[in-house]
Design a protein around this motif. Structure first.
Motif, short mmCIF file in Angstrom:
data_model
loop_
_atom_site.label_atom_id
_atom_site.label_comp_id
_atom_site.label_asym_id
_atom_site.label_seq_id
_atom_site.Cartn_x
_atom_site.Cartn_y
_atom_site.Cartn_z
N MET B 1 42.61 57.80 52.43
CA MET B 1 42.93 56.51 51.75
C MET B 1 42.82 56.88 50.19
SD MET B 1 41.95 52.60 52.34
CE MET B 1 42.02 52.65 53.93
N ASP B 2 43.89 56.59 49.27
CA ASP B 2 43.98 56.78 47.87
C ASP B 2 43.53 55.48 47.36
OD1 ASP B 2 44.29 57.57 45.58
OD2 ASP B 2 46.61 57.56 45.60
N PHE B 3 42.16 55.45 47.12
CA PHE B 3 41.50 54.64 46.54
C PHE B 3 41.81 54.32 45.05
CE2 PHE B 3 37.90 55.78 49.44
CZ PHE B 3 38.26 54.57 50.45
N ILE B 4 41.83 55.42 44.27
CA ILE B 4 42.11 55.26 42.93
C ILE B 4 43.37 54.86 42.38
CG2 ILE B 4 42.14 56.79 40.69
CD1 ILE B 4 39.91 58.05 41.90
N SER B 5 44.60 55.48 43.10
CA SER B 5 46.04 54.84 42.61
C SER B 5 45.98 53.26 42.95
CB SER B 5 47.04 55.48 43.12
OG SER B 5 47.11 55.48 44.55
N ARG B 6 45.30 53.09 44.27
CA ARG B 6 45.58 51.42 44.49
C ARG B 6 44.86 50.65 43.71
NH1 ARG B 6 45.72 52.42 50.92
NH2 ARG B 6 45.76 50.30 51.15
N THR B 7 43.57 51.18 43.46
CA THR B 7 42.52 50.36 42.24
C THR B 7 43.32 50.14 41.08
OG1 THR B 7 40.90 51.29 43.57
CG2 THR B 7 40.37 50.01 41.26
N GLN B 8 44.21 51.15 40.65
CA GLN B 8 44.77 51.10 39.35
C GLN B 8 45.89 49.99 39.39
OE1 GLN B 8 43.99 52.68 36.51
NE2 GLN B 8 45.59 51.11 35.58
N GLU B 9 46.59 49.86 40.54
CA GLU B 9 47.68 48.82 40.78
C GLU B 9 46.94 47.45 40.65
OE1 GLU B 9 49.83 49.44 44.32
OE2 GLU B 9 49.94 51.37 44.18
N ILE B 10 45.85 47.42 41.06
CA ILE B 10 45.23 45.98 40.98
C ILE B 10 44.83 45.66 39.56
CG2 ILE B 10 42.95 44.68 41.67
CD1 ILE B 10 43.25 46.35 44.32
N LEU B 11 44.11 46.85 38.97
CA LEU B 11 43.80 46.61 37.57
C LEU B 11 44.87 45.93 36.60
CD1 LEU B 11 41.32 49.72 36.97
CD2 LEU B 11 40.81 47.13 36.51
N ASP B 12 46.19 46.92 37.10
CA ASP B 12 47.50 46.58 36.04
C ASP B 12 47.68 45.04 36.39
OD1 ASP B 12 47.48 49.11 35.36
OD2 ASP B 12 48.90 49.65 37.04
N LYS B 13 47.48 44.46 37.38
CA LYS B 13 47.87 42.90 37.68
C LYS B 13 46.98 41.89 36.98
CE LYS B 13 47.90 43.10 42.19
NZ LYS B 13 47.75 42.42 43.71
N HIS B 14 45.72 42.39 36.46
CA HIS B 14 44.76 41.60 35.94
C HIS B 14 44.35 41.71 34.36
CE1 HIS B 14 43.45 39.79 39.59
NE2 HIS B 14 43.76 40.95 40.30
N SER B 15 44.21 40.59 33.69
CA SER B 15 43.83 41.18 32.16
C SER B 15 42.52 41.52 32.20
CB SER B 15 43.92 39.59 31.39
OG SER B 15 42.93 38.63 31.81
N ASN B 16 41.94 42.18 31.15
CA ASN B 16 40.88 42.87 31.11
C ASN B 16 39.77 42.30 31.50
OD1 ASN B 16 41.22 45.60 30.94
ND2 ASN B 16 41.01 45.75 28.66
N ASN B 17 39.36 40.98 31.02
CA ASN B 17 38.04 40.41 31.17
C ASN B 17 37.84 39.72 32.58
OD1 ASN B 17 39.75 38.35 30.84
ND2 ASN B 17 38.88 37.17 29.29
N ALA B 18 38.85 39.99 33.38
CA ALA B 18 38.63 39.24 34.82
C ALA B 18 38.02 40.21 35.67
CB ALA B 18 39.99 38.67 35.10
N VAL B 19 36.93 40.58 35.60
CA VAL B 19 36.31 41.57 36.44
C VAL B 19 36.00 41.05 37.83
CG1 VAL B 19 34.46 43.40 36.97
CG2 VAL B 19 34.72 42.19 34.52
N ILE B 20 35.80 39.92 38.28
CA ILE B 20 35.29 39.41 39.32
C ILE B 20 36.66 39.58 40.35
CG2 ILE B 20 34.79 37.57 40.84
CD1 ILE B 20 32.28 37.24 38.77
N PRO B 21 37.96 38.67 39.84
CA PRO B 21 39.10 38.79 40.64
C PRO B 21 39.48 40.14 40.93
CG PRO B 21 39.16 37.16 38.75
CD PRO B 21 37.96 37.86 38.72
N VAL B 22 39.37 41.26 39.96
CA VAL B 22 39.74 42.48 40.25
C VAL B 22 38.83 43.19 41.46
CG1 VAL B 22 39.35 45.14 39.39
CG2 VAL B 22 40.25 43.37 38.02
N LEU B 23 37.68 42.94 41.61
CA LEU B 23 36.53 43.14 42.48
C LEU B 23 37.10 42.61 43.80
CD1 LEU B 23 33.28 43.41 40.71
CD2 LEU B 23 34.74 45.45 41.12
N GLN B 24 37.38 41.23 43.54
CA GLN B 24 37.69 40.56 45.02
C GLN B 24 38.93 41.12 45.51
OE1 GLN B 24 38.09 36.51 43.32
NE2 GLN B 24 36.30 36.13 44.16
N ASP B 25 40.10 41.41 44.71
CA ASP B 25 41.34 42.19 45.22
C ASP B 25 41.05 43.50 45.79
OD1 ASP B 25 42.71 40.02 44.56
OD2 ASP B 25 43.87 40.97 42.99
N VAL B 26 40.02 44.39 45.05
CA VAL B 26 39.73 45.69 45.73
C VAL B 26 39.13 45.37 47.15
CG1 VAL B 26 38.19 47.52 45.51
CG2 VAL B 26 39.40 46.77 43.64
#
Lengths: 618, 147
Positions: B1-26
């Motif tokens: 599983m390609d963790f990194i590229s998919r994590t990057q896709e999730i990061l791209d969707k969120h603004s920087n300060n929203a750590v928890i929503p990023v982790l929830q999506d991951v």
């Protein structure tokens, strides 16, 4: 009230209407199957001449929670020219008959109709906040608009923020999330606070075990909460609001998203709302499973992207809240009350309730009562009326023992409190709190020490660990309670427990810790004899604590049918077949109760673990 | 599983300060939050790994290990507790031969206890994935698990 709402919704009285509860409760009881089955039956019956004409006129619509979850799936059928009929505990298999008999032959199917209990359940309620729940389609803003929706917002924008705050103050609305702080006052503080940017947060982190009022409200009538949020934001001068909602509530989140989108499209949200120049945006923040985030400072910390840990107050959120800006936090139900106050006026609102507690309160009535569900009652109603009239009494005609009000911060009230009126101050005086509205009824089979242990276990698990009294104090209290339940309690335990309770209460940092000893203190106050029985006699009077009971087969009643042997997960039962009486090996038995519920002759009894004499129980 | 590229896709969707929503999506993406994803989020956002793990271990809905195909949750809210949730939990532990919080060896089931899911009118409640089962007795459990 509900009927008025219904009348407003019926735009075409030649329409056959079928309403099916599709709240979480309904869905768990199989409502989707029922829904599909109706759709299919109506579809396949179109070939019938009469029905065919009405082809497009059938409307199977979904509603939110009607409240009476015990009777789910509830279905209302309205055929023009006939009285509206409700069916209880509907399954997909019953649908063809209902369609055939009721809709086609115009004869309601008597055997499936709701009974007397259903009427008594609603008689003593005053459904105002819940007036639309179970009636309107929560995913259609037009239903909300047809029932006076967003008119309170229009009025608020006309009368101005100061007058809005005055109305809420005069109405005497107090926070429905727990402590009961006057909402109007809270708004006034936040409005007066200095700063251009302010926030409003709707606290929908309903974490109390045994409570689901907010979930139902959000699932069944999401716009009422949005309208409250928009009015509140306008009153305090906030242009951005957040709804912090538990991620355990996927359906509520989904419906909120739909509601926000529809409200934006219709101009009730966004820029220049109803041409007033007021802008408001609402964002949904999903929680990640931490009970302490229901505490307001912890909640803000979580929205900011940190561990949800509380901070000391002052400064209060009204001065320095989210990202340091003045912030106002209200609970879902509080906000859902706001449109009622603004639209009907404070004076009308304050007609219901007691001197210091105005309006109604929504409770999740659960546990060992016959009618479990969501109820809304006028403040001042007695506990007795809730348990016996609305709740329909105790399951299996057992004896009422206690009612737990207010969740982990609340307390257990016994028989002597049946006449206590439900209002903020009476409940506090009795040792409970209003809380968010969890109301769990317990009968003679519930052990009060075990309940105290249960809540302490919960609190201990959920303690964020920031302050010592809560982190360590609750742990020590849990150890003592566990010991008592296991039959290893010692004489000093009671005194230690009492002392710890006082210390934690006085010294913990936030509301979670300060109220954590409430379940212990209240059970201690009203059910001390049970604690003593556990410690001194190593006996659990309710026959609930596993270490203090054992299961025994009464040989004369055993028919050697082997059902208990088959169901036992730990192979603890010898014999039981081929004419040999069953015998339970105490050391292997895990006391799961599987055999007890299986035995057709009720030959298996629960007895005190160490007493030779079999005590007849249950 | 390609963790990194998919994590990057999730990061791209969120603004920087929203750590928890990023982790929830991951978490939603992988079923748990893999170490590689945490390392990647840390390097992109300049948020220390220690802070990310602080958040991940604080909230009960984040998992640091893969979970089973089916998630069985036993609601242990007050209403469920009063109506026998413990018995259901005991039964499930026996049946699946795992403790709460564990996953079966074949990766089929993960057993969890949760505080309250808010379906108290139907207590006791057990959920399998998104499906809610109400008024659960030990008999029903056999049927639920077999499905």
């Amino acid at each position: 009230m509900s009927n008025e709402i219904k009348e407003k919704l019926i735009t075409d009285d030649s329409l056959i209407q079928i309403s099916i509860c599709l709240g979480t409760g309904g869905v768990a009881a199989g409502a989707r199957d029922v829904f599909n089955s109706f759709a299919k039956e109506l579809e396949s019956n179109q070939v019938e001449a009469v029905i065919k004409e009405r082809k497009c006129r059938h409307k199977v619509h979904q509603t939110g929670c009607r409240g009476l979850c015990a009777l789910d799936v509830l279905v209302d059928v309205l055929v023009p020219g006939m009285a509206e009929t409700s069916y209880a505990r509907v399954t997909a298999a019953m649908v063809p008959e209902i369609v055939q008999e009721h809709i086609i032959n115009k004869k309601p199917v008597e055997k499936y109709l709701v009974d007397e209990a259903h009427h008594r359940f609603f008689d003593k309620q005053k459904r105002r906040v819940l007036q639309r729940c179970g009636v309107i389609d929560p995913e259609d803003i037009n239903d909300y608009l047809a029932t006076d929706g967003y008119q309170a917002l229009a009025k608020a924008l006309r009368i101005g923020p100061e007058k809005v705050i005055d109305e809420v103050k005069t109405a005497g609305l107090r926070g429905r999330g727990g402590a009961g702080f006057p909402t109007g006052l809270k708004w006034a503080f936040c409005r007066a606070a200095e700063g251009d940017t302010k926030y409003l947060i709707c606290n929908a982190d309903e974490g109390d075990p045994g409570a689901f009022m907010d979930r139902s409200q959000l699932e069944s009538d999401p716009h009422s909460v949005l309208e409250g949020i928009i009015i509140g934001s306008y009153a305090i001068g906030a242009e951005k609001a957040f709804i912090y909602v538990r991620s355990e509530y996927p359906l509520a989140i989904e419906r909120l998203k739909i509601a926000i989108r529809q409200a934006k499209e219709k101009g009730y949200l966004g820029d220049n709302i109803l041409n007033s120049g007021f802008n408001c945006r609402i964002e949904i923040e999903k929680g990640s499973g931490a009970f302490v985030c229901g505490e307001e400072t912890a909640l803000m910390s979580s929205i900011e992207g940190n561990r949800g840990m509380p901070k000391p107050r002052p400064p209060y959120p009204a001065e320095k809240g989210l990202w340091g800006k003045p912030t106002n936090i209200n609970n879902v139900e509080t906000l859902a009350n706001v449109p009622l106050i603004i639209l009907g006026g404070a004076a009308q609102y304050a007609q219901i309730g007691t001197e210091k507690s105005k309006g109604t309160k929504v409770f999740a009535l659960t546990g060992k009562v016959n009618n479990t569900g969501l109820i809304e009652v006028p403040m001042g109603i007695t506990i007795k009326e809730i348990v016996y009239d609305i709740g329909g009494g105790i399951n299996n005609d057992k004896k009422f023992k206690a009612i737990q009000i207010g969740g982990p911060s609340g307390g257990c009230l016994g028989e002597s409190h049946l006449d206590t009126p439900i209002d903020y101050d009476s409940l506090v005086a009795a040792g409970a709190i209003m809380g968010s509205g969890g109301c769990v009824v317990m009968d003679e089979d519930t052990c009060m020490v075990d309940i105290a242990r249960y809540f302490m276990d919960f609190i201990q698990e959920e303690s964020c660990g920031k302050c010592v009294p809560c982190r360590i104090g609750t742990k020590r209290m849990l150890e003592i309670l566990t010991r008592i339940c296991d039959g290893e309690g010692v004489a000093e335990d009671l005194q230690n427990l009492e002392e710890l309770a006082k210390k934690v209460k006085n010294t913990a940092l936030c509301g979670l810790g300060q109220t954590a000893p409430n379940p212990v203190e209240s059970t201690f106050r009203y059910f001390k004899d049970e604690y003593l029985a556990h410690i001194k006699e190593k006996r659990c009077p309710a026959k609930a604590c596993k270490n203090l009971i054992k299961y025994r087969v009464t040989p004369d009643d055993c028919k050697s049918c082997a059902l208990c042997v088959k169901v036992c997960p730990s192979e603890a039962i010898l014999g039981g077949k081929k004419g040999v009486k069953a015998e339970i090996q105490n050391d292997k038995c895990i006391r799961c109760g599987a055999c007890l519920s299986k035995c057709p002759t009720k030959a298996i009894k629960v007895v005190d673990n160490d007493s030779a004499a079999a005590v007849e129980v249950k | 599983m390609d963790f990194i590229s998919r994590t990057q896709e999730i990061l791209d969707k969120h603004s920087n300060n929203a750590v928890i929503p990023v982790l929830q999506d991951v978490q939603n993406e992988f079923g748990y939050v893999p170490e590689e994803a945490v390392a990647h989020i840390s390097s992109v956002t300049n948020i220390n790994k220690s802070r990310l793990y602080g958040i991940l271990t604080f909230y009960s809905q984040f998992y640091l290990k893969p979970r089973g195909k089916n998630i069985v949750k036993v609601c242990c809210g007050t209403a469920c507790h009063v109506k026998g949730a413990e018995k259901n939990l005991t039964k499930l532990k026996e049946l699946l031969k795992i403790k709460e919080g564990e996953t079966t060896a074949d990766g089929e089931f993960t057993l969890e206890r949760i505080a309250c899911m808010g379906a108290c009118g139907l207590a006791p409640v057990v959920t399998v994935n998104q499906e809610v089962h109400g008024n659960v007795t030990s008999d029903k459990i056999d049927k639920i698990i077999k499905k």
